[in-house]
Design an enzyme around this catalytic site. Structure first.
Site, PDB file in Angstrom:
ATOM      1  N   ASP A  38      -7.450   4.761  20.241  1.00 14.14           N
ATOM      2  CA  ASP A  38      -8.706   4.795  19.497  1.00 14.14           C
ATOM      3  C   ASP A  38      -8.846   6.164  18.835  1.00 14.14           C
ATOM      4  O   ASP A  38      -8.776   7.196  19.510  1.00 14.14           O
ATOM      5  CB  ASP A  38      -9.863   4.543  20.477  1.00 14.14           C
ATOM      6  CG  ASP A  38     -11.223   4.497  19.794  1.00 14.14           C
ATOM      7  OD1 ASP A  38     -11.307   4.805  18.587  1.00 14.14           O
ATOM      8  OD2 ASP A  38     -12.201   4.147  20.480  1.00 14.14           O
ATOM      9  N   SER A  51       0.811  -1.216   0.000  1.00 10.94           N
ATOM     10  CA  SER A  51       0.000   0.000   0.000  1.00 10.94           C
ATOM     11  C   SER A  51       0.849   1.272   0.000  1.00 10.94           C
ATOM     12  O   SER A  51       0.334   2.359  -0.283  1.00 10.94           O
ATOM     13  CB  SER A  51      -0.944   0.013   1.209  1.00 10.94           C
ATOM     14  OG  SER A  51      -0.217  -0.120   2.418  1.00 10.94           O
ATOM     15  N   LYS A  87      -9.124   5.927   2.454  1.00  9.07           N
ATOM     16  CA  LYS A  87      -9.598   4.823   1.625  1.00  9.07           C
ATOM     17  C   LYS A  87     -11.117   4.752   1.684  1.00  9.07           C
ATOM     18  O   LYS A  87     -11.725   4.921   2.752  1.00  9.07           O
ATOM     19  CB  LYS A  87      -9.016   3.502   2.108  1.00  9.07           C
ATOM     20  CG  LYS A  87      -9.503   2.283   1.331  1.00  9.07           C
ATOM     21  CD  LYS A  87      -9.022   0.985   1.936  1.00  9.07           C
ATOM     22  CE  LYS A  87      -7.535   0.825   1.771  1.00  9.07           C
ATOM     23  NZ  LYS A  87      -7.065  -0.493   2.275  1.00  9.07           N
TER      24      LYS A  87
END
Length: 303
Positions: A95, A25, A160
């Site tokens: 997170d 990627s 993405k």
């Protein structure tokens, strides 16, 4: 990236290992930058859902090219999974939706906003396309939540996406917040995949709206006061005729002389004899312990 793989004849897989990138990627971000110049003038970057870290590797290499120690870019990589350290990158196991994560990033930036935020994150796909597209859209919106709290006006956001039938709603929502919204398909991204990347440049904060992360709010509630548009069904179970939708410009990135990501290339004799070591050892997913307990028969349902 492992020592052996069914993708060993994938050109980008081989190139990533040979050039020291943790995943193929890396070339997607490089090809996006070739087309849009997203690295220009960037000094503070947040890489969301960063593991295993190939995008952070690209950012560290490209942004710190021809710079001294005092002028190096500040790069923060955030992911729930642990990451092997990368030179020039601060890794946070956190997170992306938690307010403490935002505060920690701002602290690392000395209170200054980011110039560029990116996310290459994706859920574990189920094969049910509608469900996968919905979960991916929610992940993108979660990344956008943090982005609106930390990105400077005029900044850039890249993420993405999965192109589905309702992706135009996402384009429309992003167009309220950015001057330019483009759907990019790098040559290193397989043409058979729904994957693409939304490239948003020229961040425009919504007037009279102060974004604040709150764990008790859904993504829809977070953007409610921003008035960026949403999908809803009327009482007659029909979509309103006046609902605004937009189609983003589609751009294919990457040199045509680069390899075809959908093609299989025969390895030459020298490559057959060379066994490349893993760039990074595999990270343990959060559910690894549960799988081990299940195999041993030690996992029981609570009555």
């Amino acid at each position: 990236m492992g020592k052996a793989s069914k993708d060993k004849r994938d050109l980008y897989y081989r190139r990533a290992k040979e050039e020291g990138y943790r995943a193929r990627s890396a070339f997607k971000l490089l090809q996006i930058n070739e087309e849009f110049g997203i690295f220009s003038g960037v000094k503070r970057v947040v890489d969301l859902c960063a593991a295993p870290g190939s995008w952070s590797q690209v950012l560290s290499k490209e942004l710190n090219k021809d710079t001294d120690e005092t002028d190096r870019a500040k790069i923060v990589a955030v992911d729930l999974q642990p990451m092997t350290p990368i030179d020039g990158v601060t890794c946070l196991q956190a997170d992306i939706t938690h307010p403490k994560t935002l505060l920690k990033i701002l602290q690392l930036f000395g209170g200054e906003p980011a110039d560029f935020v990116c996310s290459d994150g994706a859920p574990d796909v189920t094969g049910l396309h509608d469900l996968d597209e919905y979960i991916q859209a929610q992940l993108v919106l979660c990344a956008l939540q943090l982005t609106t709290c930390i990105l400077r006006p005029g900044g850039t956001f890249v993420a993405k996406i999965f192109r589905g039938r309702d992706i135009d709603l996402l384009y429309s929502q992003f167009s309220y917040l950015f001057e330019s919204v483009v759907c990019a398909k790098p040559r290193s991204s397989r043409g058979t995949s729904l994957e693409a990347f939304i490239v948003c440049q020229g961040y425009r904060p919504r007037p009279n709206w102060k974004p604040e992360l709150d764990l008790t709010k859904s993504t829809e509630e977070f953007f409610e006061d921003a008035q960026i548009g949403k999908s809803y069904i009327g009482n007659d179970m029909e979509f309103p005729d006046a609902e605004e939708r937009s189609i983003a410009r589609f751009v294919a990135c990457g040199d045509l002389e680069d390899g075809d990501s959908d093609a299989t290339y025969v390895l030459n004799t020298n490559e057959r004899k060379r066994n490349l070591e893993p760039v990074q050892m595999p990270t343990a997913p959060p559910y690894k312990k549960a799988l081990e307990l299940k195999r041993k028969g030690e996992m029981q349902r609570k009555s």
